[in-house]
Design a protein around this motif. Sequence first.
Motif, PDB file in Angstrom:
ATOM      1  N   GLY A   1      -4.180  13.105  17.194  1.00  0.00           N
ATOM      2  CA  GLY A   1      -4.971  11.996  17.711  1.00  0.00           C
ATOM      3  C   GLY A   1      -5.583  11.114  16.646  1.00  0.00           C
ATOM      4  N   ASP A   2      -5.815  11.652  15.435  1.00  0.00           N
ATOM      5  CA  ASP A   2      -6.433  10.857  14.376  1.00  0.00           C
ATOM      6  C   ASP A   2      -5.551   9.703  13.919  1.00  0.00           C
ATOM      7  OD1 ASP A   2      -8.373  12.888  14.517  1.00  0.00           O
ATOM      8  OD2 ASP A   2      -8.844  12.630  12.382  1.00  0.00           O
ATOM      9  N   VAL A   3      -4.252   9.833  14.147  1.00  0.00           N
ATOM     10  CA  VAL A   3      -3.325   8.775  13.746  1.00  0.00           C
ATOM     11  C   VAL A   3      -3.674   7.458  14.431  1.00  0.00           C
ATOM     12  CG1 VAL A   3      -0.898   8.032  13.856  1.00  0.00           C
ATOM     13  CG2 VAL A   3      -1.467  10.368  13.200  1.00  0.00           C
ATOM     14  N   LEU A   4      -4.264   7.544  15.618  1.00  0.00           N
ATOM     15  CA  LEU A   4      -4.608   6.344  16.373  1.00  0.00           C
ATOM     16  C   LEU A   4      -5.571   5.435  15.614  1.00  0.00           C
ATOM     17  CD1 LEU A   4      -5.009   7.965  19.898  1.00  0.00           C
ATOM     18  CD2 LEU A   4      -3.262   6.307  19.234  1.00  0.00           C
ATOM     19  N   PHE A   5      -6.433   6.013  14.765  1.00  0.00           N
ATOM     20  CA  PHE A   5      -7.333   5.134  14.017  1.00  0.00           C
ATOM     21  C   PHE A   5      -7.107   5.130  12.510  1.00  0.00           C
ATOM     22  CE2 PHE A   5      -9.815   8.958  13.450  1.00  0.00           C
ATOM     23  CZ  PHE A   5      -9.924   9.535  14.716  1.00  0.00           C
ATOM     24  N   VAL A   6      -6.469   6.169  11.934  1.00  0.00           N
ATOM     25  CA  VAL A   6      -6.205   6.096  10.491  1.00  0.00           C
ATOM     26  C   VAL A   6      -5.137   5.055  10.177  1.00  0.00           C
ATOM     27  CG1 VAL A   6      -6.873   8.492  10.104  1.00  0.00           C
ATOM     28  CG2 VAL A   6      -4.466   7.941  10.445  1.00  0.00           C
ATOM     29  N   ALA A   7      -4.355   4.670  11.174  1.00  0.00           N
ATOM     30  CA  ALA A   7      -3.303   3.663  10.953  1.00  0.00           C
ATOM     31  C   ALA A   7      -3.887   2.322  10.519  1.00  0.00           C
ATOM     32  CB  ALA A   7      -2.484   3.481  12.229  1.00  0.00           C
ATOM     33  N   HIS A   8      -5.168   2.114  10.764  1.00  0.00           N
ATOM     34  CA  HIS A   8      -5.832   0.875  10.342  1.00  0.00           C
ATOM     35  C   HIS A   8      -6.069   0.826   8.833  1.00  0.00           C
ATOM     36  CE1 HIS A   8      -7.038  -0.890  14.263  1.00  0.00           C
ATOM     37  NE2 HIS A   8      -7.033   0.355  14.671  1.00  0.00           N
ATOM     38  N   ARG A   9      -6.048   2.001   8.172  1.00  0.00           N
ATOM     39  CA  ARG A   9      -6.524   2.036   6.785  1.00  0.00           C
ATOM     40  C   ARG A   9      -5.746   2.970   5.863  1.00  0.00           C
ATOM     41  NH1 ARG A   9      -9.255   6.853   7.078  1.00  0.00           N
ATOM     42  NH2 ARG A   9     -10.079   7.390   9.141  1.00  0.00           N
TER      43      ARG A   9
ATOM     44  N   GLU B   1      -3.745  -4.536  -2.724  1.00  0.00           N
ATOM     45  CA  GLU B   1      -4.265  -3.517  -3.633  1.00  0.00           C
ATOM     46  C   GLU B   1      -5.287  -4.104  -4.592  1.00  0.00           C
ATOM     47  OE1 GLU B   1      -2.259  -0.377  -6.729  1.00  0.00           O
ATOM     48  OE2 GLU B   1      -1.352  -0.576  -4.732  1.00  0.00           O
ATOM     49  N   ASN B   2      -6.355  -3.331  -4.824  1.00  0.00           N
ATOM     50  CA  ASN B   2      -7.464  -3.710  -5.710  1.00  0.00           C
ATOM     51  C   ASN B   2      -8.265  -4.900  -5.185  1.00  0.00           C
ATOM     52  OD1 ASN B   2      -6.848  -1.659  -7.627  1.00  0.00           O
ATOM     53  ND2 ASN B   2      -5.236  -2.979  -8.487  1.00  0.00           N
TER      54      ASN B   2
ATOM     55  N   GLY C   1      -7.632  12.050   3.067  1.00  0.00           N
ATOM     56  CA  GLY C   1      -6.860  11.264   2.123  1.00  0.00           C
ATOM     57  C   GLY C   1      -5.820  12.109   1.408  1.00  0.00           C
ATOM     58  N   SER C   2      -5.550  11.757   0.169  1.00  0.00           N
ATOM     59  CA  SER C   2      -4.560  12.490  -0.629  1.00  0.00           C
ATOM     60  C   SER C   2      -5.116  12.763  -2.023  1.00  0.00           C
ATOM     61  CB  SER C   2      -3.258  11.682  -0.729  1.00  0.00           C
ATOM     62  OG  SER C   2      -2.652  11.545   0.528  1.00  0.00           O
ATOM     63  N   ASN C   3      -6.343  13.302  -2.057  1.00  0.00           N
ATOM     64  CA  ASN C   3      -6.947  13.651  -3.344  1.00  0.00           C
ATOM     65  C   ASN C   3      -6.174  14.781  -4.016  1.00  0.00           C
ATOM     66  OD1 ASN C   3      -9.078  11.796  -3.206  1.00  0.00           O
ATOM     67  ND2 ASN C   3     -10.295  13.183  -1.947  1.00  0.00           N
ATOM     68  N   VAL C   4      -6.113  14.726  -5.333  1.00  0.00           N
ATOM     69  CA  VAL C   4      -5.385  15.740  -6.100  1.00  0.00           C
ATOM     70  C   VAL C   4      -6.373  16.597  -6.882  1.00  0.00           C
ATOM     71  CG1 VAL C   4      -3.693  16.143  -7.924  1.00  0.00           C
ATOM     72  CG2 VAL C   4      -3.337  14.284  -6.291  1.00  0.00           C
ATOM     73  N   ASN C   5      -6.227  17.905  -6.771  1.00  0.00           N
ATOM     74  CA  ASN C   5      -7.051  18.841  -7.529  1.00  0.00           C
ATOM     75  C   ASN C   5      -6.675  18.758  -9.006  1.00  0.00           C
ATOM     76  OD1 ASN C   5      -7.762  21.440  -8.865  1.00  0.00           O
ATOM     77  ND2 ASN C   5      -8.503  21.980  -6.828  1.00  0.00           N
ATOM     78  N   ASN C   6      -7.655  18.446  -9.849  1.00  0.00           N
ATOM     79  CA  ASN C   6      -7.378  18.236 -11.275  1.00  0.00           C
ATOM     80  C   ASN C   6      -6.875  19.491 -11.969  1.00  0.00           C
ATOM     81  OD1 ASN C   6      -8.163  15.532 -11.186  1.00  0.00           O
ATOM     82  ND2 ASN C   6     -10.320  16.039 -11.538  1.00  0.00           N
TER      83      ASN C   6
ATOM     84  N   LYS D   1     -13.665   2.542  -3.472  1.00  0.00           N
ATOM     85  CA  LYS D   1     -12.426   3.188  -3.909  1.00  0.00           C
ATOM     86  C   LYS D   1     -11.427   3.302  -2.761  1.00  0.00           C
ATOM     87  CE  LYS D   1     -10.762   7.497  -6.051  1.00  0.00           C
ATOM     88  NZ  LYS D   1      -9.893   7.980  -4.961  1.00  0.00           N
ATOM     89  N   ALA D   2     -11.919   3.673  -1.576  1.00  0.00           N
ATOM     90  CA  ALA D   2     -11.029   3.855  -0.422  1.00  0.00           C
ATOM     91  C   ALA D   2     -10.368   2.554  -0.004  1.00  0.00           C
ATOM     92  CB  ALA D   2     -11.805   4.444   0.749  1.00  0.00           C
ATOM     93  N   PHE D   3     -11.101   1.458  -0.088  1.00  0.00           N
ATOM     94  CA  PHE D   3     -10.552   0.172   0.343  1.00  0.00           C
ATOM     95  C   PHE D   3      -9.848  -0.583  -0.779  1.00  0.00           C
ATOM     96  CE2 PHE D   3     -13.651   0.894   3.757  1.00  0.00           C
ATOM     97  CZ  PHE D   3     -12.841   0.656   4.846  1.00  0.00           C
TER      98      PHE D   3
END
Length: 373
Positions: A146-154, A186-187, A283-288, A354-356
């Motif tokens: 169900g989250d796809v319904l609103f994450v598709a905006h961003r 981007e940016n 999101g897609s954060n990466v563990n350092n 950062k997210a936007f």
Amino acid sequence: MLQKYGKQIATLERDSSSNILALSLLALSNMALFSLALLCGKLSPSQVALLALFPGSMFSLWTLQILHDCLHGSLLNKRQQKFLFGSIKRKDLQNAILFWGSMPSVFGYYLYLKYGHLTHHKSLGDPKAASLKQLFESSNTDFEDGDVLFVAHRMKLKGEVGPKFNIGGREVTMSISKAGFSYWKENKPLRNSLVFATSFMYERFMLTINDVVVAITGQNAFFPNKPKEFHNECAKYCRCAMLVRGLLWKLAGWKSLLFLYLSETMWSIPPHPACAMFVTNHGSNVNNESGDCIPSSSTYAGRWYSLFTLGTNYHCEHHDFPTIPLHRLGELRFIAPEFYKEGSNDNVLRIMTKAFAKPEFYACMDAGITRHT
């Protein structure tokens, strides 16, 4: 984590519930939203907007979080299977709280919670479940995620886009979220946040119109292949919600509904502080250290932020242990500190910027991931 701290965590999962605390806050939130909506009939539109910004948006978010606890079985006493002197079963009471506790609203949280949230936990990061086309064309009762319904905006998604309609013999794709997202650069965080706010709020407004159509026709045309059970429940909810909205309109005019609309949307868009956790929770954060992609994250911006969001900011903790109630999630950081990031000084403005600035793939769907638990 469970090998090391299983005993302490099991106690939280098995015995704790938000119960009287959350039920009291749910009653407070719904009464406050209804009362403030009535008050808005006497205010100017700018005053309505300010009242929706605070405390309206906070009460709306609290409503979502408490109903979310109800859905996961952590609202009511976990050791009790019947309530009200044994007259009502646990599942029936949970369904009633979900249904009626989501009002007053102008589009509400009920249908997402009922049909889209539990599958979100099951399918998080699965590209096959996160396709807009799959979501709108599926014949399953529940949404695949169900989250796809609103994450598709961003956020970036894989798969084809939907919904699709046959108009004049031609197949036409109509996706407000993807149409808006296509204008991101981007940016350019300011530009992107404005595009996001516009597409998100426009789609929410259209949902209020769709509720009227569903209430009249008994069908949700955006999901033509779903079974009758789904459409009947949509119609039932929309009709009841329309009665509440109609009462508010009669008593306080259109500004009462404007207040609810803004209360339900403002906490999701910048620069509202709650937006920081909303736009970064998957999101897609990466563990350092390990290099693994982490599909869920939390926002630690202090005690007052946790109170303001009613624990919604502990999103990673919630996905690790979904049945721990909202007021106990923060304890996981103290029980198992090495599994969660340190500190409580996250800068919410910096997080939003950062997210936007650069959109990520939703929940690591573009990576071979290992869950951090």
